[in-house]
Design an enzyme around this catalytic site. Structure first.
Site, PDB file in Angstrom:
ATOM      1  N   TYR A  79       0.841  -1.203   0.000  1.00  0.00           N
ATOM      2  CA  TYR A  79       0.000   0.000   0.000  1.00  0.00           C
ATOM      3  C   TYR A  79       0.872   1.248   0.000  1.00  0.00           C
ATOM      4  CZ  TYR A  79      -3.638   3.315   1.270  1.00  0.00           C
ATOM      5  OH  TYR A  79      -4.509   4.376   1.271  1.00  0.00           O
ATOM      6  N   PHE A 131      -8.603  20.645 -23.898  1.00  0.00           N
ATOM      7  CA  PHE A 131      -9.099  19.279 -24.042  1.00  0.00           C
ATOM      8  C   PHE A 131     -10.373  19.203 -23.196  1.00  0.00           C
ATOM      9  CE2 PHE A 131      -9.370  14.745 -22.974  1.00  0.00           C
ATOM     10  CZ  PHE A 131      -9.584  14.290 -24.253  1.00  0.00           C
ATOM     11  N   THR A 132     -11.299  18.334 -23.571  1.00  0.00           N
ATOM     12  CA  THR A 132     -12.628  18.312 -22.923  1.00  0.00           C
ATOM     13  C   THR A 132     -12.530  18.208 -21.398  1.00  0.00           C
ATOM     14  OG1 THR A 132     -12.655  15.941 -23.363  1.00  0.00           O
ATOM     15  CG2 THR A 132     -13.873  17.337 -24.901  1.00  0.00           C
ATOM     16  N   ASP A 222       0.940  19.415 -20.976  1.00  0.00           N
ATOM     17  CA  ASP A 222       0.146  18.192 -20.972  1.00  0.00           C
ATOM     18  C   ASP A 222       0.880  17.247 -21.912  1.00  0.00           C
ATOM     19  OD1 ASP A 222      -1.560  16.101 -21.657  1.00  0.00           O
ATOM     20  OD2 ASP A 222      -3.372  17.317 -21.552  1.00  0.00           O
ATOM     21  N   LYS A 265      -1.722   7.030 -23.504  1.00  0.00           N
ATOM     22  CA  LYS A 265      -1.386   7.317 -24.906  1.00  0.00           C
ATOM     23  C   LYS A 265       0.073   6.957 -25.192  1.00  0.00           C
ATOM     24  CE  LYS A 265      -5.163  10.439 -25.207  1.00  0.00           C
ATOM     25  NZ  LYS A 265      -5.741  10.345 -26.548  1.00  0.00           N
ATOM     26  N   ARG A 388     -15.631  14.933 -32.761  1.00  0.00           N
ATOM     27  CA  ARG A 388     -14.904  16.019 -32.098  1.00  0.00           C
ATOM     28  C   ARG A 388     -15.377  17.328 -32.718  1.00  0.00           C
ATOM     29  NH1 ARG A 388     -12.416  14.060 -27.388  1.00  0.00           N
ATOM     30  NH2 ARG A 388     -14.638  14.350 -27.179  1.00  0.00           N
ATOM     31  N   PHE A 454     -21.066  14.534 -24.570  1.00  0.00           N
ATOM     32  CA  PHE A 454     -20.705  13.630 -25.663  1.00  0.00           C
ATOM     33  C   PHE A 454     -20.521  12.195 -25.186  1.00  0.00           C
ATOM     34  CE2 PHE A 454     -16.207  13.050 -24.691  1.00  0.00           C
ATOM     35  CZ  PHE A 454     -15.903  14.173 -23.940  1.00  0.00           C
TER      36      PHE A 454
HETATM   37  C1  PLP Z   1      -4.327  15.825 -24.268  1.00  0.00           C
HETATM   38  C2  PLP Z   1      -5.104  15.071 -23.244  1.00  0.00           C
HETATM   39  N1  PLP Z   1      -5.113  15.479 -21.979  1.00  0.00           N
HETATM   40  C3  PLP Z   1      -5.814  14.827 -21.022  1.00  0.00           C
HETATM   41  C4  PLP Z   1      -6.540  13.714 -21.324  1.00  0.00           C
HETATM   42  C5  PLP Z   1      -7.337  13.013 -20.255  1.00  0.00           C
HETATM   43  O1  PLP Z   1      -6.696  11.814 -19.964  1.00  0.00           O
HETATM   44  P1  PLP Z   1      -7.497  10.511 -19.451  1.00  0.00           P
HETATM   45  O2  PLP Z   1      -8.372  10.053 -20.558  1.00  0.00           O
HETATM   46  O3  PLP Z   1      -6.414   9.530 -19.116  1.00  0.00           O
HETATM   47  O4  PLP Z   1      -8.264  10.920 -18.266  1.00  0.00           O
HETATM   48  C6  PLP Z   1      -6.538  13.234 -22.633  1.00  0.00           C
HETATM   49  C7  PLP Z   1      -7.320  12.039 -22.983  1.00  0.00           C
HETATM   50  O5  PLP Z   1      -7.553  11.709 -24.106  1.00  0.00           O
HETATM   51  C8  PLP Z   1      -5.810  13.938 -23.620  1.00  0.00           C
HETATM   52  O6  PLP Z   1      -5.803  13.551 -24.897  1.00  0.00           O
END
Ligand code: PLP
Length: 482
Positions: A79, A131-132, A222, A265, A388, A454
């Site tokens: 842990y 990003f979303t 990021d 990714k 998108r 979405f």
């Molecule tokens: C550029 C970017 N930042 C953040 C994220 C969020 O990551 P996660 O899906 O692992 O939560 C993504 C996910 O696709 C992303 O493409």
């Protein structure tokens, strides 16, 4: 890696052998029609068994390596004080040059922690593009996301090598207007997911840093697709053609103050992390880690994934790994371009993007052209892509739809998963659909979640049932079993 054939053409060549495979199935068109109807014309809500090629995302869907799988067998589930975490820290130190690491269950969890620690009501958060999940977390914390891209970023027919660059003039004006003390930090996304996986240059990153550092604003990268961004720098930025991916990543990290990433990714695992050399930033975030994620040495990840991430971070610096999806995307995009199908150029990382604004130019943005195209592609090929565009935008405070800057259908290319015959099949079905594009109609919501709609929202054809008509036309040409 791409290789030139004796006839002069280039193909992406796989620098790996396939030793484990997973069966896939092409459901017939009538079954696909039923599946997309049940899914509310939202490809997120389809089940795997109805999908032939899953190009929804490259997130957590890459093929892992033998070394990653072997490492998973040696994980330490303690842990606290797990040896697996120590291996991750070592990889981050060796590759990123960062001393402090905070593991999180995925990228959005890192965004949540950053928002908790640094985004205050009334703050602005400038970035090259949102990003979303990033926007959702920073908005929820009371911040305002500002997208300060260059005019070329939204041009879908471009030869600009770095459409992910920040516009320095706009950045400087935004900081001056808000006051530097009201800037949470500046975020650069490597590569910009929502506008075609487009990279930024090292030069631009350096210029952003030079602008914000004297103002005491820190720079966040990021790095979810950091190895792809590095690969594009190697291919496109003068002076970097002979620099290794490892050295490019190290240089990017030496410019940034902090990097967070989705490990799903470039790293080819399921997890995330925040890393930095800035003790002050680390200490501002650290107390929240056990509250939201888990203890400091696992943070919501399984120790198996931490082991695999420690390996994945090293492997992503191999030029053949860094370029595995970028080269396939270029090949796929070129096939589509030759067929006259509107794709975003130059091809970027993570996916081949179709420009729905040009593909279904008879549909107004209010009828969600990219969402309609995603459903139509699935209906005619069994390929699942991701909308998108405006479906991926939530409504504003007054409840109005917010039109997206671009209407794209993303056909993601997970690393080392699909082969050239898959891309050729996709190009063929997309060509057929392009010839029959006037059969594609618009969509309207009948179930709409208030946040990140979405993911779970449901839609139906607006007006006539164009889905059934398109499926019928497809069957009349290809027969009932295709
Ligand atoms: C550029 C970017 N930042 C953040 C994220 C969020 O990551 P996660 O899906 O692992 O939560 C993504 C996910 O696709 C992303 O493409």
């Amino acid at each position: 890696m791409s290789i030139r054939l004796s006839n002069g053409s280039e193909i992406p060549i796989e620098m790996h052998k396939v030793r484990i495979v997973q069966r896939t199935r092409l459901a017939p068109a009538h079954e696909r029609l039923r599946a997309i109807e049940e899914a509310g014309y939202n490809t997120f809500l389809l089940r795997s068994r109805s999908i032939f090629l899953d190009m929804l995302t490259d997130s957590g869907t890459n093929a892992m390596t033998d070394n990653q799988l072997a490492a998973m067998m040696q994980s330490d589930d303690a842990y606290a004080g797990s040896e697996s975490f120590a291996k991750l820290e070592q990889s981050v130190a060796d590759i990123f040059g960062y001393q402090y690491v905070l593991p999180a269950h995925q990228g959005r969890a890192c965004e949540h922690l950053l928002a908790k620690a640094f985004v205050k009501p009334g703050h602005i958060v400038p970035m090259n593009y949102h990003f979303t999940t990033t926007k959702a977390h920073f908005d929820l914390a009371g911040g305002k996301v500002l997208e300060l891209y260059t005019p070329e970023a939204l041009n879908t027919r471009s030869s600009c090598p770095f459409k992910g660059n920040m516009d320095l003039g706009r950045l400087s004006a935004a900081i001056e207007k808000a006051g530097p003390e009201n800037v949470s930090f500046v975020r650069m996304e490597a590569t910009t997911n929502l506008i075609g996986g487009q990279p930024f240059s090292i030069e631009n990153l350096r210029q952003v840093k030079a602008l914000v550092e004297p103002l005491n604003i820190f720079l966040v990268v990021d790095g979810s697709l950091i190895s792809e961004n590095a690969y594009f720098i190697r291919q496109r930025e003068p002076g970097y053609e002979n620099v290794s991916i490892r050295d490019i990543i190290r240089e990017m990290m030496s410019i940034a103050d902090l990097c967070y990433l989705s490990g799903r990714k470039s790293c080819s695992v399921r997890g995330g992390m925040i890393a930095t050399n800035r003790k002050d930033l680390f200490e501002a975030i650290r107390p929240w880690l056990p509250v939201y994620e888990g203890f400091f040495t696992y943070g919501g990840m399984s120790s198996k994934e931490i082991e695999a991430m420690a390996v994945g971070i090293r492997e992503m610096t191999d030029v053949e790994v860094a370029g595995s999806s970028a080269d396939a995307i270029r090949y796929f995009a070129c096939l589509l371009e030759k067929e006259g199908i509107p794709v975003v150029t130059p091809p970027g990382g993570l996916a081949c993007h179709l420009d729905a604004t040009r593909f279904v130019d008879h549909l107004p943005q209010s009828e969600y052209p990219a969402g309609a195209l995603a459903a139509a592609v699935y209906l005619t090929s069994g390929i699942r892509g991701m909308e998108r565009g405006s479906v991926s935008m939530d409504r504003d405070e007054e409840g109005n739809d917010v039109p997206a800057d671009m209407e794209l259908l993303r056909l993601a290319v997970p690393r080392r998963v699909y082969t050239m015959s898959h891309y050729q099949y996709a190009a063929d079905r997309l060509r057929w659909l392009y010839d029959h594009r006037k059969l594609i109609g618009g969509l309207e919501f009948y179930e709409e979640p208030p946040v990140l709609r979405f993911f779970g929202g449901k839609m139906k054809p607006k007006g006539a049932d164009w889905g059934a008509a398109l499926a019928a036309e497809f069957v009349s040409q290809f027969g009932p079993h295709c």
